[in-house]
Design an enzyme around this catalytic site. Structure first.
Site, PDB file in Angstrom:
ATOM      1  N   LYS A 162      -0.036  17.871  23.363  1.00  0.00           N
ATOM      2  CA  LYS A 162       0.993  18.048  24.390  1.00  0.00           C
ATOM      3  C   LYS A 162       1.391  19.523  24.501  1.00  0.00           C
ATOM      4  CE  LYS A 162       2.806  13.610  22.800  1.00  0.00           C
ATOM      5  NZ  LYS A 162       3.827  13.044  21.883  1.00  0.00           N
ATOM      6  N   LYS A 198       3.539  16.562   6.403  1.00  0.00           N
ATOM      7  CA  LYS A 198       3.611  17.398   7.602  1.00  0.00           C
ATOM      8  C   LYS A 198       4.216  18.771   7.299  1.00  0.00           C
ATOM      9  CE  LYS A 198       3.929  13.442  10.819  1.00  0.00           C
ATOM     10  NZ  LYS A 198       3.039  13.602  11.982  1.00  0.00           N
ATOM     11  N   THR A 232      -1.022  14.075  18.099  1.00  0.00           N
ATOM     12  CA  THR A 232      -1.078  14.117  19.562  1.00  0.00           C
ATOM     13  C   THR A 232      -0.041  15.097  20.079  1.00  0.00           C
ATOM     14  OG1 THR A 232       0.358  12.169  19.563  1.00  0.00           O
ATOM     15  CG2 THR A 232      -1.985  11.804  19.990  1.00  0.00           C
ATOM     16  N   HIS A 255      -5.657   4.773  11.527  1.00  0.00           N
ATOM     17  CA  HIS A 255      -4.799   5.897  11.902  1.00  0.00           C
ATOM     18  C   HIS A 255      -4.383   6.790  10.759  1.00  0.00           C
ATOM     19  CE1 HIS A 255      -3.863   5.167  16.155  1.00  0.00           C
ATOM     20  NE2 HIS A 255      -4.140   3.910  15.863  1.00  0.00           N
ATOM     21  N   LYS A 267       8.048  16.392  15.266  1.00  0.00           N
ATOM     22  CA  LYS A 267       7.219  15.262  14.818  1.00  0.00           C
ATOM     23  C   LYS A 267       8.010  14.524  13.762  1.00  0.00           C
ATOM     24  CE  LYS A 267       4.001  18.287  13.570  1.00  0.00           C
ATOM     25  NZ  LYS A 267       2.822  17.608  14.110  1.00  0.00           N
ATOM     26  N   ARG A 268       7.564  13.336  13.339  1.00  0.00           N
ATOM     27  CA  ARG A 268       8.284  12.654  12.284  1.00  0.00           C
ATOM     28  C   ARG A 268       8.365  13.513  11.024  1.00  0.00           C
ATOM     29  NH1 ARG A 268       9.735   7.128  12.851  1.00  0.00           N
ATOM     30  NH2 ARG A 268      10.490   7.371  10.725  1.00  0.00           N
TER      31      ARG A 268
HETATM   32  C1  LIG Z   1       3.797  12.797  20.580  1.00  0.00           C
HETATM   33  C2  LIG Z   1       4.943  12.286  19.819  1.00  0.00           C
HETATM   34  C3  LIG Z   1       4.846  12.083  18.442  1.00  0.00           C
HETATM   35  C4  LIG Z   1       3.595  12.426  17.656  1.00  0.00           C
HETATM   36  O1  LIG Z   1       3.694  13.763  17.189  1.00  0.00           O
HETATM   37  P1  LIG Z   1       2.674  14.341  16.109  1.00  0.00           P
HETATM   38  O2  LIG Z   1       2.997  15.806  16.090  1.00  0.00           O
HETATM   39  O3  LIG Z   1       1.312  14.093  16.616  1.00  0.00           O
HETATM   40  O4  LIG Z   1       2.978  13.675  14.825  1.00  0.00           O
HETATM   41  C5  LIG Z   1       5.936  11.606  17.758  1.00  0.00           C
HETATM   42  N1  LIG Z   1       7.093  11.335  18.402  1.00  0.00           N
HETATM   43  C6  LIG Z   1       7.231  11.529  19.719  1.00  0.00           C
HETATM   44  C7  LIG Z   1       8.538  11.230  20.365  1.00  0.00           C
HETATM   45  C8  LIG Z   1       6.171  12.006  20.476  1.00  0.00           C
HETATM   46  O5  LIG Z   1       6.309  12.175  21.794  1.00  0.00           O
END
Ligand SMILES: *Cc1c(COP(=O)(O)O)cnc(C)c1O
Length: 767
Positions: free
Chosen positions: A619, A513, A615, A328, A507-508
Site C-alpha cells: 500500500k 515486527k 501487504t 500465512h 501494522k499490528r
Molecule cells: C494492510 C493492513 C494491515 C497489514 O499490514 P502489514 O504491514 O502487512 O502487517 C493491517 N491492518 C490494517 C488496518 C491494514 O490496512
C-alpha cells in the site's frame, strides 16, 4: 438510475424507514438510505451473477477486514461523484460518512487480504464468494490511558448494517455434541469496479436453534431461557483479537466448526438443489482455506459426502479435489493444533473422520514421517495439505521457506502441490479512492485504465526524472501530509508539521515486527541531537499505528515505551524542532487509508524470515513511498520490481539470521556499543516511567534473559538500521529521492490483488 431517480429513491427511503425528510435527516439516516438505494440498484446484477457461472470459488476465512463500505461501493459503481454533488447541493460534505464505523471483522493482514481478494475477484469477473463469521463485535477499539492501551468493544453495527441482507430462509443447523445452533446467513454484496460483477460475502450469525421456549417461560425459568440464548449467540459474539496466534480455546473451536459447517452445508445443499449428486461437487465448487482456521471444512465435507452414501475413500478424494490451502505464517506457535480429546467431546463425528484420515495416511507412510494426528493432537495445517490439491505461500521467499523448512517433509512427497501466490492489494481502495491527488496525477500522465490494469503504472517511469513531474509529485505528497497532519492534530492532539519527514510504521504490534527497533532508533537520534552530533538531521515525525493483542504483555509494554518516548521528545524544546513522535489511536483500515498516502518512509523492519508477505508494504509503495526494510516477505519482490537502489534495505538476511543464531550473544553487542547501551538502559535507569508495572524491565529482559535472548535480533540489526536510516535522512528531499518515490509507484503493478486472484484462478481454482 439517473441523479433525479437517485434522489427520489433516497428521499422515499428516508421517509419510509426513518420517518424523516431529507433536510432533517441525521448522518446515519442518510447513510442507511444511500446504502439501501445502492443495494436496490445492484440487485438484478447480483442475482444474475449468482447464476452466471458453472463453477464457483468459495473463499473460507475466519476474518474479513472490509473496513468502510460506503465510499468504495459508490466508487466502484461510478456513483461517488453523483452522491458527492447531491450532498454538496444540500450543504453537506460527503466526508460526514467518516463517522460511520469500519467493519473490523479481522485482525490485520490476513483479514484485509481476504477483503482485497473479494473486491478483485468481482472486478476481474471471477465467480468468487466469501464465507465467514458475522461477529457481533469486531476487533476491539483502542484507547490510550496514560500511554497504556485500553480495549473497548467495537459496536460496528451502531448505525445499522445496511450493506447486508439477512437470509433467514437459508439458515442451517450446526450441531455440537452438547447442543445445536442455528446459523443465519447475512449476505453482503461484493461490488467489482465498473459494477458488472457483484459477488457475495456470506457471514454466518449464531442464534438459538429452537424458537422461544414457552414451557420454560410458563414455569418462570427465565434463567434457562436467557442462558440458552446467550450460549448460542456467544459463538459469533466476538472476534478473537490475536493476530497470527490463537491458543486452543473451546469457544474458538466452536467458532471454527460453526462457520465451516454452515458454509459446507449451504454449498452442498445448493449443489443438490440443482439435482446434482455430491460426487460431482468438484466440478462446480472449489474452496480456498485462508490459513488453518477453516480447516474443519475438510472433515465436514467428508462427513456430508459419507452421509450421502459415498465411502470414506471416495469422500476423501472428493475433498481433495475441492480444497486448497493458503499458509500465512511460519511462526511455530501459530501452526494450529487441537487436542483430539476436545474434538471428540465437542464434535464426535468430525473426530471419527479425522481418525479415518490419520489411518489412511498411516497406511501410506507407515514410518510416521507424515501424520495428521500425533500424541493425540491434530495438526490442522497437515490436514489441509494432505486433503487438498494445492498449498500456497504468500510471497516468493515465504513459499521457499515453507518448502525448505516448515513443510519440508510434505514438500519431499508432494512437490507438485506447492505453489507461490504473492499477495496483493486492491488499487481501487488503496490508491484511486484514498489518494485522489496522486490518482489524478497518474491519469494525467499515462491516461485512465491503470485502475484495472496496474502494470500500466510502468508508463510513469519515463516521468521519474522529469523536473515538472517531480515537483508535482512533491506537491501532492505535501497535500497528503497536510491532510494527515490536520487529522492527527484533531484526533491525537499532536502537531506534525508537514515539512517534516513522515516516517511511518503501521501494522499490528508484534515482537517479530520490531517496533522496538524503531523506538531504539528514535532514542538514538534523540540523544545525538541533544549532544549536537546531528547538525544536518532533517526534521522527522515518527508515526506509529498498531494494536496489541490484549493479553500480549510485551507488545503492550512496547506501546507504553513508545508513548513514553513520544511524551519526552514532543515536550523537549531542545529537540522538538527536529523530532516528533505520535502513536495514533485505533489504527484501522480507514486510518490506514489516510496514513499510507502521506508517508515518506515505509518501515518494514521485521526480522528476515518472519513476515510471510506483508501487504502494508504494498500500500505504501503504491502511494509513492520508499521502503526502509529488511529482506523479508514481499519486501524482496518490492525491491526487485523497483530496483534495490530505490529502496533502503538493511539487516540480516534469512541465511544470515540462521548463522547469527548459532551463537548469538546479545550481551556482547550491548557491552561493546556505548550508544546502544545507553538506549537500552533507558528501559531501567529511570529515564522513563512505566508506573510501577515493571513492564520496561521485562522488555529489557526479553533482550538478554531467559528463553528469548533477543529472539528477533533487535540488537544485532540496530547498527545497520541506523546507518541506512541516516542515509535516507540525507537523501530525503533531493531530486534523486523524488525519482525513487515516483519509481515506487511506477513499479507497484505486480502488487495488485487483481494479479493475485488471477493467479489463483489459473493455477489453483481452474476457473
Ligand atoms: C494492510 C493492513 C494491515 C497489514 O499490514 P502489514 O504491514 O502487512 O502487517 C493491517 N491492518 C490494517 C488496518 C491494514 O490496512
Amino acid at each position: 438510475m439517473d441523479k433525479t431517480q437517485w434522489i427520489s429513491t433516497v428521499e422515499s427511503l428516508l421517509r419510509a424507514n426513518d420517518g424523516v425528510r431529507l433536510e432533517d435527516a441525521s448522518v446515519p439516516s442518510v447513510y442507511r438510505a444511500v446504502s439501501r438505494a445502492t443495494m436496490a440498484d445492484i440487485l438484478d446484477t447480483w442475482e444474475s451473477c449468482k447464476r452466471g457461472s458453472k463453477k464457483r470459488v468459495g473463499y473460507l476465512s475466519a476474518e474479513f477486514l472490509v473496513g468502510r463500505a460506503v465510499y468504495s461501493n459508490l466508487y466502484n459503481l461510478g456513483r461517488l461523484e453523483t452522491v458527492r454533488e447531491w450532498m454538496a447541493e444540500r450543504g453537506v460534505d460527503i466526508s460526514v460518512f467518516e463517522e460511520i464505523e469500519d467493519a473490523s471483522l479481522g485482525n490485520g493482514g490476513l483479514g484485509r487480504l481476504a477483503a482485497c481478494y473479494l473486491e478483485s475477484g468481482a472486478t476481474v469477473g471471477l465467480p468468487l464468494d466469501g464465507y465467514g463469521i458475522r461477529y457481533r463485535y469486531g476487533l476491539f477499539k483502542q484507547e490510550f490511558v496514560n500511554g497504556f492501551q485500553k480495549e473497548e468493544a467495537d459496536d460496528w453495527q451502531r448505525c445499522g448494517d445496511p450493506w447486508s441482507y439477512r437470509r433467514e430462509d437459508e439458515s442451517v443447523l450446526v450441531e455440537f455434541a452438547d447442543y445445536a445452533v442455528r446459523a443465519v446467513p447475512y449476505d453482503m454484496p461484493v461490488i467489482g469496479y465498473g459494477g458488472k460483477t457483484v459477488n457475495t460475502l456470506r457471514l454466518w450469525q449464531s442464534e438459538e436453534a429452537e424458537g422461544f421456549d414457552f414451557a420454560a417461560f410458563d414455569n418462570m425459568q427465565t434463567d434457562k431461557i436467557a442462558k440458552n440464548r446467550i450460549r448460542a449467540e456467544s459463538i459469533s459474539y466476538a472476534l478473537y483479537p490475536n493476530d497470527s496466534t490463537e491458543r486452543g480455546r473451546l469457544l474458538r473451536l466452536r467458532q471454527e466448526y460453526f462457520f465451516t459447517s454452515a458454509s459446507i452445508q449451504d454449498i452442498v445443499r445448493k449443489h443438490k438443489a440443482k439435482g446434482l449428486s455430491i460426487d460431482t461437487l468438484n466440478e462446480y465448487v472449489t474452496l480456498q482455506l485462508n490459513d488453518t482456521h477453516p480447516v474443519f471444512a475438510v472433515p465436514e465435507l467428508i462427513r456430508l459426502a459419507m452421509r450421502d452414501g459415498l465411502d470414506f475413500e471416495a469422500a476423501f478424494l472428493l475433498a481433495r479435489s475441492v480444497f486448497n490451502f493458503t499458509n500465512h505464517t511460519i511462526l511455530g506457535e501459530a501452526l494450529e493444533c487441537w487436542d483430539m480429546k476436545r474434538v471428540r467431546k465437542l464434535l464426535p463425528a468430525i473426530s471419527d473422520i479425522l481418525r479415518l484420515m490419520q489411518r489412511r495416511i498411516a497406511r501410506e507412510f507407515p514410518d510416521g514421517s507424515l501424520y495428521l494426528i500425533r500424541n493425540n493432537t491434530v495438526h490442522m495445517a497437515n490436514v489441509a495439505i494432505y486433503a487438498g490439491s494445492h498449498v500456497n505461500g504468500v510471497a516468493a521467499l515465504h513459499t521457499e521457506i515453507l518448502k525448505a523448512s516448515t513443510f519440508r517433509d510434505w514438500y519431499a512427497v508432494y512437490p507438485e502441490r506447492f505453489i507461490n501466490v504473492t499477495n496483493g492489494v486492491t488499487p481501487r481502495r488503496w490508491l484511486a479512492l484514498c489518494n485522489p491527488e496522486l490518482s489524478a496525477f497518474i491519469t494525467e500522465k499515462i491516461g485512465d485504465g491503470w485502475q484495472t490494469d496496474l502494470e500500466r503504472l510502468r508508463d510513469l517511469s519515463k516521468y521519474a526524472c522529469d523536473p515538472t513531474a517531480r515537483s508535482e509529485f512533491a506537491k501532492i505528497k505535501y497535500i497528503r501530509k497536510s491532510l494527515l497532519s490536520e487529522h492527527i492534530l484533531k484526533k491525537e492532539g499532536v502537531l506534525l508539521p508537514p515539512e517534516f519527514i513522515f516516517d511511518v510504521q503501521a501494522k499490528r504490534l508484534h515482537e517479530y515486527k520490531r517496533q522496538l527497533l524503531n523506538a531504539f532508533s528514535i532514542l538514538y537520534y534523540y540523544f545525538r541531537i541533544k549532544e549536537g552530533k546531528e547538525p544536518s538531521f532533517k526534521p522527522t515525525a515518527f508515526i506509529f499505528g498498531a494494536k496489541a493483542a490484549p493479553a500480549y504483555y510485551l507488545a503492550k509494554a512496547i506501546i507504553k515505551f513508545i508513548q513514553s518516548i513520544a511524551d519526552k521528545v514532543n515536550n523537549d524544546p531542545e529537540v522538538n524542532d527536529k523530532l516528533r513522535v505520535v502513536f495514533v489511536t485505533d489504527y484501522n483500515v480507514s486510518y490506514a487509508e489516510k496514513i499510507m498516502t502521506a508517508a515518506d518512509i515505509s518501515e518494514q523492519i521485521s526480522m528476515a524470515g518472519m513476515e510471510a508477505s506483508g501487504t502494508g508494504n504494498m500500500k505504501f509503495m503504491l502511494n509513492g513511498t520508499v521502503t526502509l526494510g529488511t529482506m523479508d516477505g514481499a519486501n524482496v519482490e518490492i525491491s526487485e520490481e523497483a530496483g534495490i537502489e530505490n529502496e533502503y534495505i538493511f539487516g540480516a538476511t534469512v541465511d544470515e539470521v540462521g548463522r547469527v543464531k548459532e551463537n548469538y550473544d546479545p550481551h556482547a553487542i550491548y557491552e561493546s556499543d556505548p550508544e546502544l547501551r545507553r538506549i537500552v538502559d533507558t528501559l531501567d535507569d529511570g529515564t522513563f516511567d512505566d508506573m510501577g508495572t515493571g513492564m520496561f524491565k521485562e522488555l529489557k529482559n526479553s533482550l538478554f534473559g531467559g528463553w528469548s535472548k533477543d529472539h528477533y535480533l533487535v540488537l544485532h540489526d540496530f547498527r545497520d538500521y541506523v546507518r541506512v536510516k541516516s542515509q535516507l535522512n540525507r537523501d530525503y528531499g533531493s531530486d534523486e529521492f523524488l525519482t525513487k518515490c515516483i519509481l515506487n509507484t511506477a513499479s507497484a503493478g505486480k502488487f495488485s490483488s487483481d494479479r493475485s486472484v488471477l493467479e489463483y484462478a489459473k493455477h489453483i481454482w481452474k476457473v
